[in-house]
Design an enzyme around this catalytic site. Structure first.
Site, PDB file in Angstrom:
ATOM      1  N   HIS A 131       0.819  -1.215   0.000  1.00 38.70           N
ATOM      2  CA  HIS A 131       0.000   0.000   0.000  1.00 38.70           C
ATOM      3  C   HIS A 131       0.856   1.269   0.000  1.00 38.70           C
ATOM      4  O   HIS A 131       0.316   2.378  -0.143  1.00 38.70           O
ATOM      5  CB  HIS A 131      -0.932   0.002   1.218  1.00 38.70           C
ATOM      6  CG  HIS A 131      -2.238   0.678   0.970  1.00 38.70           C
ATOM      7  ND1 HIS A 131      -2.474   1.472  -0.137  1.00 38.70           N
ATOM      8  CD2 HIS A 131      -3.405   0.685   1.681  1.00 38.70           C
ATOM      9  CE1 HIS A 131      -3.705   1.940  -0.090  1.00 38.70           C
ATOM     10  NE2 HIS A 131      -4.293   1.472   0.997  1.00 38.70           N
ATOM     11  N   ASP A 184      -2.304   2.181  -4.626  1.00 36.56           N
ATOM     12  CA  ASP A 184      -3.542   2.589  -3.960  1.00 36.56           C
ATOM     13  C   ASP A 184      -4.619   1.531  -4.165  1.00 36.56           C
ATOM     14  O   ASP A 184      -4.516   0.672  -5.054  1.00 36.56           O
ATOM     15  CB  ASP A 184      -4.016   3.934  -4.514  1.00 36.56           C
ATOM     16  CG  ASP A 184      -3.056   5.067  -4.169  1.00 36.56           C
ATOM     17  OD1 ASP A 184      -2.396   4.972  -3.113  1.00 36.56           O
ATOM     18  OD2 ASP A 184      -2.960   6.022  -4.962  1.00 36.56           O
TER      19      ASP A 184
END
Length: 454
Positions: A425, A429
């Site tokens: 992450h 995204d």
């Protein structure tokens, strides 16, 4: 008494003892007079203790003799003293553990013959002889750690006359097992004279008292612990998996795929595909092909973090997780964006055979921009795959099971596979990750989309 002895020697029992002694001489073990052993193609006589003539052969075979050790003398001729160093075994690998020797001191080795196996952090490497000769010294026994460039073997380069054996750690040949008696002891012993007094019958031994129960007696069902050292590869796998969890901001998204259409397409064309391409058509190539198209469309999933930079790759190298006897390995399929199903299936099959034979090289597992892991072959229904650092994402496939599924407002029983995408992450995204996994779902559910690049 002299007459009685002569009579006993001429009796049938004495002849039986003589036959037993003759049979003992034909055995490769010990006789009542002397022992003859073969050693280096020469004979030698080893004296044995004096035993009475009437000693049965069964007792002779159990006498306190030391069995001869079979060995062969080396008539080594010529040769130049030389040293074989530990070769380079790949980038960033500086040491390994010797797990098995195929040759021993004194053995003859030919050029390119396997001498030993060295286990590294990534793969087990077979060390081969660069020249022919005779081994004179092994510098690293089994279980010891060797360093790249260090002396591995000292040998006589070009020498001949060494032992020709299958190796196995440098021990001499095992001694032959003790011979079995051809005749029982009672048959070889002379019968007692008729007028000899009979021995009184033995008195019955008094019954033994029952032993007192011991407080330290072990229970009938033992509970044992076995401690086995971890291999270098297993330790490296554990280290990398834990580093991945500690480094990446790992998140996993899931989806489900209706496998009805792709199963029907496979069943329709698998025989023709096998006949023309010479390889079986599986689901792995379809998922890898769908992932390759998705990685081209979503380049951030194919990227990697390098310090403070993000490195984008305009090529797709897919690491395929393969279970090997020594642990989990991930050989890499290069330039998958240019492969068709047959190319992918052939590459996966070749890597699978090499992994099971322990012949994967370091170059086969280096690199990789994305990983596909198929836990479904073991029956896994759902899992959270761990990212293969320094990559940014991994796709997890699972078992296909019949489940209730809504189709056009109706509940149908369909073959469903759950898929999971774990991603870093820090650079990916949620939008990119979910879109990437959804596109894989669309392409697998409708394989024609991959034909048109949709």
């Amino acid at each position: 008494e002299v007459r009685r002895d002569r009579k006993m020697l001429s009796s049938g029992a004495a002849r039986g003892a003589a036959r037993a002694a003759a049979a003992a001489i034909r055995q490769p073990a010990l006789t009542a007079g002397a022992m003859v052993s073969l050693r280096s193609r020469s004979y030698r006589t080893v004296s044995s203790p004096k035993l009475p003539l009437t000693t049965p052969y069964a007792a002779l075979s159990q006498a306190s003799f030391k069995a001869p050790r079979h060995s062969r003398s080396m008539a080594v001729e010529g040769g130049e003293p030389s040293v074989i160093p530990v070769p380079a075994m790949g980038d960033s690998i500086t040491e390994g553990t010797v797990v098995k020797w195929h040759k021993a001191v004194g053995d003859q080795v030919d050029m390119d013959e396997i001498m030993c196996e060295v286990e590294t952090d990534k793969v087990t490497v077979e060390i081969r002889a660069p020249d022919s000769g005779v081994i004179t010294e092994i510098c690293y026994p089994e279980g010891q750690t060797c360093t790249v460039g260090g002396d591995l073997v000292k040998f006589l380069k070009g020498a001949t006359g060494g032992n020709v054996s299958g190796g196995g750690g440098g021990g001499g040949a095992a001694a032959p097992p003790p011979p079995k008696a051809d005749t029982p002891a009672a048959a070889s012993a002379p019968a007692p004279p008729k007028d000899a007094p009979k021995a009184p019958p033995p008195k019955a031994a008094p019954p033994k008292a029952a032993p007192a129960p011991s407080s330290s007696a072990a229970p009938s069902g033992e509970r044992l612990d076995r401690r086995v050292p971890m291999s270098r590869m297993r330790k490296r796998i554990a280290e990398r998996l834990k580093d991945s969890q500690n480094t990446a901001a790992m998140l996993t998204t899931y989806n489900e795929i209706d496998m009805t259409n792709i199963i029907a397409a496979r069943n329709l064309y698998k025989d023709e595909f096998m006949k023309k391409k010479g390889i079986k058509l599986g689901f792995m190539s379809m998922f890898v092909g769908a992932a390759a198209q998705g990685l081209v469309e979503q380049p951030i999933v194919n990227a990697v973090i390098d310090g403070d930079d993000i490195v984008y790759r305009d090529y797709v190298d897919v690491s395929v997780a393969v279970s090997a006897p020594t642990g989990l390995v991930v050989p890499v399929l290069r330039d998958v964006q240019n492969m068709n199903f047959a190319d992918i299936e052939a590459s996966i099959a070749a890597y699978g055979e090499k992994a099971m034979a322990g012949q994967l090289a370091i170059e086969d597992m280096s690199g990789g921009t994305f990983t596909v892991s198929n836990g479904g072959v073991f029956g896994s229904m759902m899992s959270t795959p761990i990212i293969n650092q320094p990559q940014a994402a991994i796709l997890g496939m699972h078992a296909t099971m019949n489940r209730p599924y809504v189709v056009n407002g109706e509940i149908k029983i369909r073959p469903i596979m759950y898929v999971a995408l774990s991603y870093d992450h820090r650079i990916i995204d949620g939008r990119e990750a979910v879109t990437f996994l959804k596109n894989i779902k669309l392409r697998v559910e409708d394989p024609v989309r991959m034909l048109f690049g949709l």
